[in-house]
Design a protein around this motif. Structure first.
Motif, PDB file in Angstrom:
ATOM      1  N   SER A   1       0.824  -1.203   0.000  1.00  0.00           N
ATOM      2  CA  SER A   1       0.000   0.000   0.000  1.00  0.00           C
ATOM      3  C   SER A   1       0.858   1.252   0.000  1.00  0.00           C
ATOM      4  O   SER A   1       0.573   2.211  -0.727  1.00  0.00           O
ATOM      5  N   GLN A   2       1.944   1.235   0.791  1.00  0.00           N
ATOM      6  CA  GLN A   2       2.830   2.391   0.832  1.00  0.00           C
ATOM      7  C   GLN A   2       3.518   2.594  -0.515  1.00  0.00           C
ATOM      8  O   GLN A   2       3.651   3.726  -0.983  1.00  0.00           O
ATOM      9  N   ALA A   3       3.945   1.514  -1.157  1.00  0.00           N
ATOM     10  CA  ALA A   3       4.588   1.625  -2.472  1.00  0.00           C
ATOM     11  C   ALA A   3       3.640   2.229  -3.492  1.00  0.00           C
ATOM     12  O   ALA A   3       4.021   3.103  -4.277  1.00  0.00           O
ATOM     13  N   ASP A   4       2.379   1.775  -3.492  1.00  0.00           N
ATOM     14  CA  ASP A   4       1.391   2.314  -4.434  1.00  0.00           C
ATOM     15  C   ASP A   4       1.159   3.799  -4.185  1.00  0.00           C
ATOM     16  O   ASP A   4       1.030   4.592  -5.127  1.00  0.00           O
ATOM     17  N   THR A   5       1.104   4.177  -2.908  1.00  0.00           N
ATOM     18  CA  THR A   5       0.874   5.578  -2.569  1.00  0.00           C
ATOM     19  C   THR A   5       2.045   6.447  -3.009  1.00  0.00           C
ATOM     20  O   THR A   5       1.854   7.551  -3.544  1.00  0.00           O
ATOM     21  N   VAL A   6       3.264   5.963  -2.782  1.00  0.00           N
ATOM     22  CA  VAL A   6       4.457   6.705  -3.197  1.00  0.00           C
ATOM     23  C   VAL A   6       4.447   6.948  -4.705  1.00  0.00           C
ATOM     24  O   VAL A   6       4.797   8.031  -5.180  1.00  0.00           O
ATOM     25  N   MET A   7       4.013   5.949  -5.463  1.00  0.00           N
ATOM     26  CA  MET A   7       4.026   6.074  -6.922  1.00  0.00           C
ATOM     27  C   MET A   7       3.062   7.138  -7.428  1.00  0.00           C
ATOM     28  O   MET A   7       3.260   7.699  -8.508  1.00  0.00           O
ATOM     29  N   THR A   8       2.020   7.448  -6.663  1.00  0.00           N
ATOM     30  CA  THR A   8       1.106   8.519  -7.091  1.00  0.00           C
ATOM     31  C   THR A   8       1.832   9.851  -7.164  1.00  0.00           C
ATOM     32  O   THR A   8       1.502  10.704  -7.994  1.00  0.00           O
ATOM     33  N   LEU A   9       2.827  10.053  -6.290  1.00  0.00           N
ATOM     34  CA  LEU A   9       3.626  11.279  -6.346  1.00  0.00           C
ATOM     35  C   LEU A   9       4.702  11.173  -7.411  1.00  0.00           C
ATOM     36  O   LEU A   9       4.893  12.100  -8.209  1.00  0.00           O
ATOM     37  N   PHE A  10       5.409  10.049  -7.445  1.00  0.00           N
ATOM     38  CA  PHE A  10       6.551   9.924  -8.342  1.00  0.00           C
ATOM     39  C   PHE A  10       6.157   9.987  -9.810  1.00  0.00           C
ATOM     40  O   PHE A  10       6.985  10.362 -10.653  1.00  0.00           O
ATOM     41  N   ARG A  11       4.952   9.597 -10.150  1.00  0.00           N
ATOM     42  CA  ARG A  11       4.517   9.616 -11.549  1.00  0.00           C
ATOM     43  C   ARG A  11       3.701  10.864 -11.891  1.00  0.00           C
ATOM     44  O   ARG A  11       3.170  10.963 -12.991  1.00  0.00           O
ATOM     45  N   SER A  12       3.631  11.806 -10.977  1.00  0.00           N
ATOM     46  CA  SER A  12       2.795  12.984 -11.180  1.00  0.00           C
ATOM     47  C   SER A  12       3.629  14.178 -11.642  1.00  0.00           C
ATOM     48  O   SER A  12       4.859  14.168 -11.525  1.00  0.00           O
ATOM     49  N   PRO A  13       2.964  15.237 -12.140  1.00  0.00           N
ATOM     50  CA  PRO A  13       3.691  16.456 -12.533  1.00  0.00           C
ATOM     51  C   PRO A  13       4.324  17.184 -11.356  1.00  0.00           C
ATOM     52  O   PRO A  13       5.070  18.142 -11.555  1.00  0.00           O
ATOM     53  N   ARG A  14       4.051  16.733 -10.141  1.00  0.00           N
ATOM     54  CA  ARG A  14       4.661  17.363  -8.962  1.00  0.00           C
ATOM     55  C   ARG A  14       6.087  16.885  -8.737  1.00  0.00           C
ATOM     56  O   ARG A  14       6.774  17.360  -7.831  1.00  0.00           O
ATOM     57  N   THR A  15       6.532  15.910  -9.540  1.00  0.00           N
ATOM     58  CA  THR A  15       7.890  15.371  -9.433  1.00  0.00           C
ATOM     59  C   THR A  15       8.650  15.603 -10.735  1.00  0.00           C
ATOM     60  O   THR A  15       8.055  15.540 -11.817  1.00  0.00           O
ATOM     61  N   ALA A  16       9.921  15.871 -10.632  1.00  0.00           N
ATOM     62  CA  ALA A  16      10.798  15.950 -11.809  1.00  0.00           C
ATOM     63  C   ALA A  16      12.113  15.274 -11.473  1.00  0.00           C
ATOM     64  O   ALA A  16      12.700  15.528 -10.411  1.00  0.00           O
ATOM     65  N   VAL A  17      12.572  14.393 -12.353  1.00  0.00           N
ATOM     66  CA  VAL A  17      13.850  13.709 -12.168  1.00  0.00           C
ATOM     67  C   VAL A  17      14.893  14.413 -13.041  1.00  0.00           C
ATOM     68  O   VAL A  17      14.847  14.330 -14.269  1.00  0.00           O
ATOM     69  N   HIS A  18      15.807  15.134 -12.398  1.00  0.00           N
ATOM     70  CA  HIS A  18      16.858  15.869 -13.100  1.00  0.00           C
ATOM     71  C   HIS A  18      18.116  15.008 -13.172  1.00  0.00           C
ATOM     72  O   HIS A  18      18.467  14.327 -12.206  1.00  0.00           O
ATOM     73  N   LEU A  19      18.800  15.041 -14.301  1.00  0.00           N
ATOM     74  CA  LEU A  19      20.002  14.231 -14.489  1.00  0.00           C
ATOM     75  C   LEU A  19      21.226  15.124 -14.620  1.00  0.00           C
ATOM     76  O   LEU A  19      21.193  16.130 -15.341  1.00  0.00           O
ATOM     77  N   VAL A  20      22.292  14.762 -13.928  1.00  0.00           N
ATOM     78  CA  VAL A  20      23.538  15.533 -13.949  1.00  0.00           C
ATOM     79  C   VAL A  20      24.561  14.778 -14.790  1.00  0.00           C
ATOM     80  O   VAL A  20      24.709  13.563 -14.671  1.00  0.00           O
ATOM     81  N   THR A  21      25.256  15.516 -15.645  1.00  0.00           N
ATOM     82  CA  THR A  21      26.289  14.905 -16.481  1.00  0.00           C
ATOM     83  C   THR A  21      27.465  15.859 -16.612  1.00  0.00           C
ATOM     84  O   THR A  21      27.412  17.013 -16.169  1.00  0.00           O
ATOM     85  N   VAL A  22      28.539  15.370 -17.169  1.00  0.00           N
ATOM     86  CA  VAL A  22      29.648  16.210 -17.613  1.00  0.00           C
ATOM     87  C   VAL A  22      29.806  15.952 -19.112  1.00  0.00           C
ATOM     88  O   VAL A  22      29.260  14.991 -19.652  1.00  0.00           O
ATOM     89  N   LEU A  23      30.548  16.827 -19.776  1.00  0.00           N
ATOM     90  CA  LEU A  23      30.655  16.733 -21.232  1.00  0.00           C
ATOM     91  C   LEU A  23      31.698  15.706 -21.648  1.00  0.00           C
ATOM     92  O   LEU A  23      32.720  16.015 -22.264  1.00  0.00           O
ATOM     93  N   GLU A  24      31.417  14.458 -21.288  1.00  0.00           N
ATOM     94  CA  GLU A  24      32.240  13.320 -21.684  1.00  0.00           C
ATOM     95  C   GLU A  24      31.315  12.254 -22.256  1.00  0.00           C
ATOM     96  O   GLU A  24      30.134  12.177 -21.911  1.00  0.00           O
ATOM     97  N   GLU A  25      31.883  11.411 -23.126  1.00  0.00           N
ATOM     98  CA  GLU A  25      31.055  10.470 -23.881  1.00  0.00           C
ATOM     99  C   GLU A  25      30.254   9.522 -22.986  1.00  0.00           C
ATOM    100  O   GLU A  25      29.043   9.368 -23.165  1.00  0.00           O
ATOM    101  N   MET A  26      30.896   8.891 -22.014  1.00  0.00           N
ATOM    102  CA  MET A  26      30.199   7.891 -21.200  1.00  0.00           C
ATOM    103  C   MET A  26      29.095   8.495 -20.329  1.00  0.00           C
ATOM    104  O   MET A  26      27.960   7.989 -20.329  1.00  0.00           O
ATOM    105  N   PRO A  27      29.350   9.579 -19.585  1.00  0.00           N
ATOM    106  CA  PRO A  27      28.262  10.168 -18.796  1.00  0.00           C
ATOM    107  C   PRO A  27      27.100  10.681 -19.649  1.00  0.00           C
ATOM    108  O   PRO A  27      25.939  10.546 -19.262  1.00  0.00           O
ATOM    109  N   VAL A  28      27.404  11.262 -20.809  1.00  0.00           N
ATOM    110  CA  VAL A  28      26.326  11.763 -21.677  1.00  0.00           C
ATOM    111  C   VAL A  28      25.493  10.603 -22.212  1.00  0.00           C
ATOM    112  O   VAL A  28      24.257  10.667 -22.260  1.00  0.00           O
ATOM    113  N   GLN A  29      26.163   9.508 -22.598  1.00  0.00           N
ATOM    114  CA  GLN A  29      25.425   8.338 -23.070  1.00  0.00           C
ATOM    115  C   GLN A  29      24.563   7.756 -21.958  1.00  0.00           C
ATOM    116  O   GLN A  29      23.408   7.369 -22.189  1.00  0.00           O
TER     117      GLN A  29
END
Length: 332
Positions: free
Chosen positions: A182-210
């Protein structure tokens, strides 16, 4: 104006070595500088927040890190921090759902807590994400708890982020019913909503960008909301295209360099000039590779932001400097 005005939970991930923890801290400061109450969380057990802000190791409770970060209207912003570990989260969970107060602590002494979170990594992630969810979803009815306008999560690396956030899938073969499911299902309501954003950090190198590109594809397949890409540790761009080409192709006039050094009062010598020309060629080659990776980032179809490589490294003052840069570019 922020590019993410509706986002309440900012998840920051990235390949190891790209500086994701630094970016998460800078983003939290930038959000707080709008006069907001912000919580910065970490879940990897490294006490990175304490090191960056030069404070004692954080316990499993919310601690205030910075105040007086005033917004445009003078409203004071505040930054809190929370170090979340699975064992403490499980004890809290057992106390909340099963009323196991002292009994839960006894289990911890026998090593049962560590055993449970080790053999069932899906449960471990539910406990960690559940605590983040609770902080992000608080409402005014809980008078005793601090209310946050935004939560920033320093999350696991890109290679594990989808598995970490997609907790109900991870539990599919482990818990069909009950409070954990039940807790997992409830958490997913937030994680899949527009109230969440997953930002990704990289450096300008081939492997991290890929890895960033692959991470975006994986997040989208899982139905998780992709935020922006932060390009970290960007080298200064002081030379124009013609100068870079000349350095890369070995066309810089060594005699002119020697004359310039002499005019500046620097004792010249073949070793010094040759070293400078070699450094210039390496820099130009590096810039060429970075420009190629920058084009790939631009083609990822998400907002992107750039943070400079700071010569003095990252201390508390540098965090504020990076926060101002993220704010200027519209990430916060």
């Amino acid at each position: 104006m922020s590019d993410w005005p509706k986002v309440r939970l900012h998840v920051v991930t990235g390949k190891g070595g790209t500086g994701k923890s630094t970016v998460a801290a800078a983003l939290a400061l930038a959000l707080a500088s709008h006069g907001r109450n912000v919580l910065l969380c970490e879940v990897e057990g490294r006490q990175g927040i304490a090191r960056m802000f030069d404070v004692d190791p954080l316990p499993y409770e919310e601690r205030r890190l910075a105040t007086g970060l005033k917004g445009p209207d003078g409203t004071p912003g505040t930054l809190h921090a929370l170090h979340i570990d699975a064992e403490s989260a499980l004890l809290e969970y057992l106390s909340m759902y099963y009323k196991l107060g002292r009994a839960g602590r006894a289990l911890d002494r026998f090593g049962v807590i560590e055993f449970a979170t080790t053999i069932a990594p899906g449960v471990r992630d539910v406990l960690l994400t559940g605590k983040v969810f609770e902080a992000a979803q608080r409402n005014s009815r809980n008078k005793k708890a601090t209310q946050y306008d935004a939560v920033v999560l320093d999350a696991p690396p890109t290679g594990r982020i989808t598995q970490f956030l997609n907790v109900n899938n991870e539990l599919a073969g482990l818990a069909k019913v009950g409070p954990v499911k039940s807790q997992a299902d409830t958490v997913m309501t937030l994680f899949r909503s527009p109230r969440t954003a997953v930002h990704l950090v990289t450096v300008l190198e081939e492997m991290p960008v890929q890895e960033t590109s692959d991470g975006i594809d994986e997040l989208r397949r899982a139905g998780l909301p992709v935020g922006g890409v932060v390009v970290n540790l960007v080298r200064p761009r002081d030379l124009d295209a013609d100068d870079l080409a000349a350095a890369r192709e070995g066309r810089i006039d060594a005699e002119q360099v020697r004359a310039d050094l002499k005019q500046a009062g620097v004792e010249d010598g073949d070793d010094l000039v040759e070293g400078l020309l070699s450094e210039a060629a390496d820099h130009a080659e590096r810039r060429s590779l970075e420009d190629t990776q920058r084009e790939i980032v631009a083609g990822l179809d998400v907002p992107s932001y750039e943070l400079p490589r700071l010569a003095g490294g990252v201390d508390l003052g540098a965090l504020y400097e990076l926060a101002a840069e993220l704010k200027r570019q519209g990430m916060a």
